[in-house]
Design a protein around this motif. Sequence first.
Motif, PDB file in Angstrom:
ATOM      1  N   UNK A 476       3.826  -6.158 -18.485  1.00 61.92           N
ATOM      2  CA  UNK A 476       2.861  -5.808 -17.619  1.00 61.92           C
ATOM      3  C   UNK A 476       3.185  -4.357 -16.875  1.00 61.92           C
ATOM      4  N   UNK A 477       2.645  -3.318 -17.179  1.00 63.10           N
ATOM      5  CA  UNK A 477       2.595  -1.883 -16.395  1.00 63.10           C
ATOM      6  C   UNK A 477       2.608  -2.144 -15.094  1.00 63.10           C
ATOM      7  N   UNK A 478       3.466  -1.719 -14.182  1.00 64.18           N
ATOM      8  CA  UNK A 478       3.249  -1.686 -12.701  1.00 64.18           C
ATOM      9  C   UNK A 478       3.703  -0.303 -12.116  1.00 64.18           C
ATOM     10  N   UNK A 479       3.630  -0.054 -10.884  1.00 62.84           N
ATOM     11  CA  UNK A 479       3.869   1.071 -10.352  1.00 62.84           C
ATOM     12  C   UNK A 479       2.687   2.347 -10.682  1.00 62.84           C
ATOM     13  N   UNK A 480       3.489   3.644 -10.396  1.00 65.40           N
ATOM     14  CA  UNK A 480       2.790   4.908 -10.781  1.00 65.40           C
ATOM     15  C   UNK A 480       1.373   4.831 -10.041  1.00 65.40           C
ATOM     16  N   UNK A 481       1.796   4.481  -8.779  1.00 63.87           N
ATOM     17  CA  UNK A 481       0.489   4.050  -7.770  1.00 63.87           C
ATOM     18  C   UNK A 481       0.279   5.356  -6.863  1.00 63.87           C
ATOM     19  N   UNK A 482      -0.943   5.904  -6.460  1.00 61.40           N
ATOM     20  CA  UNK A 482      -1.151   6.903  -5.818  1.00 61.40           C
ATOM     21  C   UNK A 482      -0.803   6.688  -4.432  1.00 61.40           C
ATOM     22  N   UNK A 483      -0.689   7.819  -3.729  1.00 61.55           N
ATOM     23  CA  UNK A 483      -0.031   7.771  -2.235  1.00 61.55           C
ATOM     24  C   UNK A 483      -0.762   6.911  -1.153  1.00 61.55           C
ATOM     25  N   UNK A 484      -2.310   7.033  -1.649  1.00 63.68           N
ATOM     26  CA  UNK A 484      -3.015   6.161  -0.576  1.00 63.68           C
ATOM     27  C   UNK A 484      -2.755   4.495  -0.782  1.00 63.68           C
ATOM     28  N   UNK A 485      -2.646   4.168  -2.252  1.00 62.73           N
ATOM     29  CA  UNK A 485      -2.491   3.039  -2.443  1.00 62.73           C
ATOM     30  C   UNK A 485      -1.173   2.406  -1.950  1.00 62.73           C
ATOM     31  N   UNK A 486      -0.196   3.103  -2.097  1.00 64.85           N
ATOM     32  CA  UNK A 486       1.098   2.687  -1.392  1.00 64.85           C
ATOM     33  C   UNK A 486       1.161   2.744   0.138  1.00 64.85           C
ATOM     34  N   UNK A 487       0.392   3.553   0.719  1.00 65.50           N
ATOM     35  CA  UNK A 487       0.142   3.330   2.180  1.00 65.50           C
ATOM     36  C   UNK A 487      -0.583   2.334   2.447  1.00 65.50           C
ATOM     37  N   UNK A 488      -1.510   1.713   1.784  1.00 63.44           N
ATOM     38  CA  UNK A 488      -2.227   0.612   1.967  1.00 63.44           C
ATOM     39  C   UNK A 488      -1.563  -0.675   1.823  1.00 63.44           C
ATOM     40  N   UNK A 489      -0.349  -0.602   0.752  1.00 59.74           N
ATOM     41  CA  UNK A 489       0.235  -1.790   0.657  1.00 59.74           C
ATOM     42  C   UNK A 489       1.460  -1.795   1.734  1.00 59.74           C
ATOM     43  N   UNK A 490       1.791  -0.800   2.206  1.00 55.87           N
ATOM     44  CA  UNK A 490       2.801  -0.722   3.150  1.00 55.87           C
ATOM     45  C   UNK A 490       2.243  -1.087   4.753  1.00 55.87           C
ATOM     46  N   UNK A 491       1.042  -0.931   4.800  1.00 59.99           N
ATOM     47  CA  UNK A 491       0.282  -1.329   5.746  1.00 59.99           C
ATOM     48  C   UNK A 491      -0.237  -2.706   5.812  1.00 59.99           C
ATOM     49  N   UNK A 492       0.149  -3.656   4.631  1.00 57.04           N
ATOM     50  CA  UNK A 492      -0.123  -5.031   4.730  1.00 57.04           C
ATOM     51  C   UNK A 492      -1.301  -5.302   3.700  1.00 57.04           C
ATOM     52  N   UNK A 493      -1.904  -4.340   2.788  1.00 55.99           N
ATOM     53  CA  UNK A 493      -2.752  -4.524   2.022  1.00 55.99           C
ATOM     54  C   UNK A 493      -2.068  -5.283   0.651  1.00 55.99           C
ATOM     55  N   UNK A 494      -2.957  -5.646  -0.050  1.00 54.16           N
ATOM     56  CA  UNK A 494      -2.486  -6.431  -1.360  1.00 54.16           C
ATOM     57  C   UNK A 494      -3.054  -5.341  -2.689  1.00 54.16           C
ATOM     58  N   UNK A 495      -2.097  -5.532  -3.701  1.00 53.90           N
ATOM     59  CA  UNK A 495      -2.727  -4.798  -4.683  1.00 53.90           C
ATOM     60  C   UNK A 495      -2.192  -5.666  -5.896  1.00 53.90           C
ATOM     61  N   UNK A 496      -3.482  -5.971  -6.609  1.00 53.53           N
ATOM     62  CA  UNK A 496      -3.304  -6.848  -7.821  1.00 53.53           C
ATOM     63  C   UNK A 496      -2.462  -6.271  -8.945  1.00 53.53           C
ATOM     64  N   UNK A 497      -1.922  -7.024  -9.720  1.00 57.40           N
ATOM     65  CA  UNK A 497      -0.945  -6.872 -10.984  1.00 57.40           C
ATOM     66  C   UNK A 497       0.254  -5.993 -10.636  1.00 57.40           C
ATOM     67  N   UNK A 498       0.681  -5.933  -9.585  1.00 52.42           N
ATOM     68  CA  UNK A 498       1.826  -4.893  -9.394  1.00 52.42           C
ATOM     69  C   UNK A 498       2.830  -5.584  -8.692  1.00 52.42           C
ATOM     70  N   UNK A 499       3.344  -7.010  -8.977  1.00 55.11           N
ATOM     71  CA  UNK A 499       4.287  -7.923  -8.279  1.00 55.11           C
ATOM     72  C   UNK A 499       5.438  -7.128  -7.620  1.00 55.11           C
ATOM     73  N   UNK A 500       6.308  -6.304  -8.406  1.00 52.66           N
ATOM     74  CA  UNK A 500       7.570  -5.868  -8.229  1.00 52.66           C
ATOM     75  C   UNK A 500       7.300  -4.820  -7.062  1.00 52.66           C
ATOM     76  N   UNK A 501       6.304  -3.770  -7.256  1.00 52.98           N
ATOM     77  CA  UNK A 501       6.136  -3.029  -6.191  1.00 52.98           C
ATOM     78  C   UNK A 501       5.604  -3.543  -4.925  1.00 52.98           C
ATOM     79  N   UNK A 502       4.859  -4.607  -5.094  1.00 50.26           N
ATOM     80  CA  UNK A 502       4.148  -4.933  -3.921  1.00 50.26           C
ATOM     81  C   UNK A 502       5.303  -5.757  -3.014  1.00 50.26           C
ATOM     82  N   UNK A 503       6.344  -6.548  -3.779  1.00 53.97           N
ATOM     83  CA  UNK A 503       7.388  -7.304  -2.661  1.00 53.97           C
ATOM     84  C   UNK A 503       8.135  -6.084  -2.117  1.00 53.97           C
ATOM     85  N   UNK A 504       8.498  -5.106  -3.109  1.00 57.68           N
ATOM     86  CA  UNK A 504       9.541  -4.095  -2.638  1.00 57.68           C
ATOM     87  C   UNK A 504       8.828  -3.594  -1.435  1.00 57.68           C
TER      88      UNK A 504
END
Length: 763
Positions: A476-504
């Motif tokens: 599965x390809x993961x990461x390579x996410x735009x800044x707004x998506x990374x910010x959303x994840x950091x603030x508690x949002x969840x992103x499908x299909x990106x297990x390693x970036x999501x946990x980290x």
Amino acid sequence: MDVDAVALAESLREEAERANERRLVVLAGDRERGYDALESILEALPVPITGTTLVGPDDRLRCEQLRQVNADDLLGTTRDVIAVDAHAELQPNALGKIAGAVDGGGLLILLTPPLEAWPERRGEFDASLAVPPFELDAVTGRFRRRLVETLRAHRGIAIVDLDANRSEADGLTDPAPRLATAAPAPPSEHRFPAATYEACLTADQADAVAAFESLLEDGQAVVLEADRGRGKSSAAGLAAGAFAADGEDVLVTAPAERNAAELFDRAAELCATLADGPERGPTVESHRIETAAGGSVRFREPSAAVGDLESADIVIVDEAAALPVATLDSLLAADRVAFATTIHGYEGAGRGFSVRFRDHLAESDRAVTDCTLVEPIRYAAGDPVEVWAFRALLLDARPPVDPLVADATPESVDYRRLEPDDLLADDHLLREAFGLLVLAHYRTEPNDLARLLDAPNLEARALLHEGHVVSVALLAREGNLPAETRSMMYEGGRVRGNMLPDVLTSQLRDEAAGEPAGLRVVRIATHHAARSRGLGSRLLEHIGEEFATESDAADESGAIDWLGTGFGATPGLLAFWRENGYRTVFVSTTRNDASGEYSALMLAPTSDAGRALHDRHADRFVRRFAALCSDPLDDLEPDVARAALRSVDADAGPPLALADHEWDLVASAAYGPGLFAVDPGPFRDLVVRYLVDDPDGIDLTDREERLLVRRVLQGRDVEAVADRLGYHSTSQCMRALGDAFRPLVDLYGTDAALEVRDRFADE
């Protein structure tokens, strides 16, 4: 048109009832026309409204209505007619569950878009495959294209083109009459009450119940396998009821409570039948039955059941193939235990169970009684809907037969990209590859078939021996996410299909973790007939070489910065991935409910950006590990802790920097009268550094290293540690602890430490 559709449905229903089979009707075309035809069909059929279910987004009929996401509600039930509105979406998992709930003599009705256009439509399930950074237009329609081909190819399936007002296929098979079968009889010498066998519906089921009688003796195991609809859970329930009526305590476990619903229903019915009068009937509560004889049938989740084995007389594991082998191994510790499992189905991979766990069972000291249910109960053998569902959803996919790959070696195999179009065009290749993926993981299911064919983030690679798949990996390809998506994840949002970036990002608070592009190994499997030859490692080697080359090409849009993986942590798996260049960066702080294991994440960098990501998380992992062991991971198996730290680069984490007075304490505890309990901190730092470094100059035994983990890192009470590790007394245990620190002091100690050592060594 409606009259023709109704007449066709009536003919199919009549034939289905006569043959005790099911039939499938496809109403393809405009959605409103489909519902008009469906309503006319339901009005004409002699089926009670209580026997009909509509699975779709809208409650448009007078019958029961469920959404596809709630198809689990049909498990353990049967319906005369189930209609599925597939216009907005079609979830493969839901289709498997729905098809299994249609009773013999019943109809499964699919409302679909025009079949020619359906593969190009995009619905809600497709949207779930468009994981960031991919968009919906990147999702393909190969799964539905294949599904349409199977609908047109299989017998017993009527296809009505509503828009053209014509029947593409009538679905009639003109089956030969079936002979009536006699009611099953109890075995000539049976130990369960006769009523137990009188409740059976087939001779197969009676044989299965009889197999459970072996559990009346100690040291026994039963393995009961069956396809869906054979009465496996009912047989286990009748046996459980007979045991409970005789005063035995039966512990039942399964992946989820709903999986055991049929078992408990049959057990409760039998206990009531066997009771000496209504006033002495069983007490039945939610997943707990108690009998007047003092017996019981009770449910526990798998991880809880493992810890409760000693309190039970008999353990029954339902849908065993849906549990990881590690959990099954733990449950095998029960004195009397039965494993019932579906061979082919969305509940789990029966092939994986029979190949992997059965090896362990054969090596145990158990006397094993095997039983396989073949005769269907809900419908006749050879039922067209079952045959179609098995092929359409690959419920019976399996790897090549053993002789075809038995001679495979790393030198004899070819590395191949399994392109989705190639898999779609070669059903044999698809079945072999998917069969191995099913074997690899207990959660591989029909949805994964659609993901394999349609998801833009997934890729597959394989090793082929003389044209047959011998090892396969799903990536599965993961990461390579735009800044707004990374910010959303950091603030508690969840992103499908990106297990390693999501946990980290979400758990380890690294907002930049989703920026590098990665490739996660989701599944990897090697054929059981060719294991322990390095084929899995060879496959990972090829993958590493392919994507390292890809990453070197600066203009390559598919370039990646890291390879990664995540799995339930066991010493063997951690060692396997370590040997293949992957390094630990995370161990979860909660156990998986099904497997009872903590999860580990590992990375293998392929670029400078990937190396930076790996290095900072490996460093943080080592820094926090001792604190984790004394709190959320205080029950982590010592061998997992040892393997996790040894799977970290030696330069990760802070250098060992004990003050002179701390070295005084450690050296005094190792060689003199010092006490570990005075200040455990420096001891922990030393143990972590030793396990990370894994120096050649120190050769502690497994027992000594487990002692270091349990007493030093996890802070376990010395009495509990002594008992667990087999020391005769706490004083012997503490002396052993001091002895274990001696080579560590010798290797790492400063002049201050060595001065203390020499002082006591000379005395």
